[in-house]
Structures are given as structure tokens and as C-alpha cells.
Design an enzyme around this catalytic site. Sequence first.
Site, PDB file in Angstrom:
ATOM      1  CG  HIS A 178      -5.945   8.887   2.729  1.00 31.32           C
ATOM      2  ND1 HIS A 178      -6.591   8.110   1.796  1.00 31.32           N
ATOM      3  CD2 HIS A 178      -4.798   9.291   2.137  1.00 31.32           C
ATOM      4  CE1 HIS A 178      -5.862   8.033   0.698  1.00 31.32           C
ATOM      5  NE2 HIS A 178      -4.761   8.745   0.871  1.00 31.32           N
ATOM      6  CG  ASP A 205      -9.858   7.062   1.939  1.00 34.11           C
ATOM      7  OD1 ASP A 205      -9.788   8.076   2.649  1.00 34.11           O
ATOM      8  OD2 ASP A 205      -8.883   6.610   1.313  1.00 34.11           O
ATOM      9  CB  SER A 231      -4.095   9.754  -2.246  1.00 31.98           C
ATOM     10  OG  SER A 231      -3.397   8.589  -1.929  1.00 31.98           O
TER      11      SER A 231
END
Length: 480
Positions: free
Chosen positions: A120, A150, A225
Site C-alpha cells: 500500500h 500487502d 508502514s
Amino acid sequence: MNWKLPAICVALIAGFGLAAIAVNPANGQEETLAGAGSTERTLPQSRGDMQLSFAPVVREAAPAVVNVYSRRVVADRNPFAGDPMFERFFGRQSPRQREVQSLGSGVIVDGAGLIVTNNHVVAGAQELRVVLYDRRELEAEILLADERTDLAVLRVVTDEPLPVLPFDLSGSAEVGDLVLAIGNPFGVGQTVTSGIVSALARTDVGITDYAFFIQTDAAINPGNSGGALVNMNGELLGINTAIFSRSGGSQGIGFAIPAEMVRSVVNAATQGGELVRPWLGARLQPVTSDIALSMGFDRPRGALVADIFPGGPADRARLRQGDVILSVDGAEVNNEAAVRFRFATRAIGDEAVLRVMRNGSERDLTVTAAAPPGDREGERVVLTGRNPFQGAEVVELSPAFNEANGMDPFTDGLVVTRVQRRSAAEFFGFRPGDRILGVNERAVRSVREIERELARHDDAREWPVEIERRGERFARTLRL
């Protein structure tokens, strides 16, 4: 008896939890008070003890954590565009383009320039830049992006080997272990936060298809992230991926993808760029309290085998319906997600040992990891002729196609993928996602079967059809 506590003693109690020293007003003697604060604790015994620090671990790990910047251009369409009245007064409006930038982190896992991050972070990126620990900026390209886990693997070109963070593949992490989260939260620059492993094997988070996360209370915020969750040996325990938050900031519940899954995705990127996940070929369900009681278990545990795919790895390993899988290669499992994760981290051709309970006794079965059968892309065929399906594009389902598209691997038959405009299929209301079950009261499960059935009744005016839409079955007779 009244006791008087000197102020300094109260401070000691509050600050260190030591036993309280109070003065007995009757004799003026100091006495020790027992109570909640009397638990023995160890004070630092030397200057060295007081200078204990995570700095040595950070010095080793931090250079292998990078910042990832992605850029893409999107078109903002005016909501009134196409409205005749609006365009009469203001003219035809062209979509305005604007630049969207996103920020994340990444971890160098190969000195030749391989970096792993979250999918993402880089999804839709038209330009990718990586900023190294020493502030060098490098252009990056995507080798592999996998939405279902992901994870994404990037590559940068450099003249000298880059620092690497090794994987922790020992499987020895425990709840309570100290960990560090390294990343670039909110774009403020590389930051290190500390915490512990709060939980292992979180499977009910709903972030990815292969949900199996390490939970930590180390502060993780937007920008973290793709960063590293590091153990006290300076090894990569996981890739920080998401947080549970009501405010948008860290509230002490963060999730990281375990290193085992990260390594399998990196290996796929270096071996051709295609990620083929092995599958077990068994449908599993949780062992509830009632099932555990009926099977003589003292508590719910394991995953119950509800169905076996004929000829699949589980079938060849002689796994049977009604067996309960207790562990995979010694790692305890308690639901289908845990079994899927453990099996998905194996390479094609690897063997895994399943400990199963059958008829009250435990046994070991060896399963060889294999790719699901069928075509991952699926052959798409547009149906023709004089029939209600004219103009419908269909694909034949298979375990490989279903796995690649997040569908139940056991589902078979034909699915409509597209409907041509002004076709018979559009007129009769067929939609992408419809599963065709039967035509003219005959079951059809392949392209060949439906084409044969349509050709046999090409001049018919009435067409009994059966389809499944969003889990509901519909039987209708369509008339041309």
C-alpha cells in the site's frame, strides 16, 4: 498506633517501590513497614547498569531501514462535468491533474539493493525514490507487488553493497519479548520506538488475505508502514504494516507481517518475479466447544478438516475429512488462517509435517507443497450465438484462478467476468461475478460444456438457466 512517614521515605516508596521506613513516635526508633510496596526490586548496582541502552541494536539495524517516497498524478473530475446546464454557462471542464505523494519506510534485505516494504506504500506509484540512512537518494523500481500479503519488493542500483537487516527465522519469538520499531513516522525522519511483543498469530485482523500478524505496543504511526520490527539480536522480526486506532495515531496496538512470509515474497521476487503460493487442498473450520466435547478434547484446539480436494496435496498425504490438524512443523495452529500461513511460507516442493488427531490418537502426516492446479489467469471466452448469454465473457474456475483472485479454491463452474454493451446478456441482466450453474436443466462446469449446450439449442425460444449471485441461487426461464 499512629505512624509518621518522613517525606523522603514517601518519595522513595513512590519512585522505587521500596519498603517504607517509618518513625515510631513511642520510642523514636525507625521500623520497616510491610505492605504493597515491600516487594523486593533490584536497583542498578553500578554506573554501567544505569547506562544500559538499546543503542547497540539500533546502530546495527537502523542503517538498513530506508524511507520510501512515491509519487503519482491523479485527475480530479468536476462533479458537474457533462451536465448540459453547467457546461452552457461555464463551458466544458477538463479534469484537473494534481500530484499525490505518499511516504513510507522500507528494509534492505539484500546488499545488492533489494528492499521490502508494504504494497500500500507503493501502489499506483509512477515514481519511487528511496532515501538511505546516509541521506543518499536512489530511484527504485518494483520487482514484485503482492496485494494479498500487502508486501512489495523494490530494487535500487548502487555501486557498493548496502547494509542488510537479517531475517529472524528461528520462530522463537514470545509474548513479552522486547522489540524496536524503526521507520519514518509522519515524515519527521528516522525514528526508533520500543515496546514488547503483545501477541503472536493474530488472525482476525482482516488486513490481508494471509492474516497472521505479530502484535506490538511499540509506537507505530503513519509513515512507519514498511519499516522494521527488530528483536534484541538486531534481526528483522517483521514488517510494520498497520495500527488499530480511533484517532489516526498510535494507541499501542500495531501489527507486523512475520519474517517468514516476508522472506517467501522476497524469494519469489528474486526467482522470476511470480509469487506462486502452495496450497493444502483442504477446507478447514475452527474447533468449537461443542466439536471439542464431541471429539473428547479437554478444550477447543486445532483446525477441523471439513473437505478434501481430490488429488490435492492433502489427499495425497492421506489427510481425511474429520481429522483435526494440531500443528504444522511443530507450530501450534488453531484455525484455518494459521494453517494457510504456515503452509504458504513453504516453497513449491518443500515438505511440511502435520500433526493430526484421528480417532482419538495423534499421528504425523507429511505433505508436499504444490501449486494449485489450473490456470492462474484463466481462459476468457466470449459466448456467441442466438441465446441469452450472447456477449457474456466467462472464465472457467480452478483452484489456481480462485487462489489468485481471493475466491474459495473449492468453487468450480463458470463465472461471468464482463458483459458487452447492447448484447443479449446485458438485456437479460447478467452481471460480472455471476456464476453459471446450469443451462436447459443441465449442469455446466466448463467452457466446452456451455458452448456445447448453447449450440444444441441455438434455435430455442425458451432457456431455463440457473445462476448464483452473491451466494444466492436463482432459476429462471428466459424467453427470446
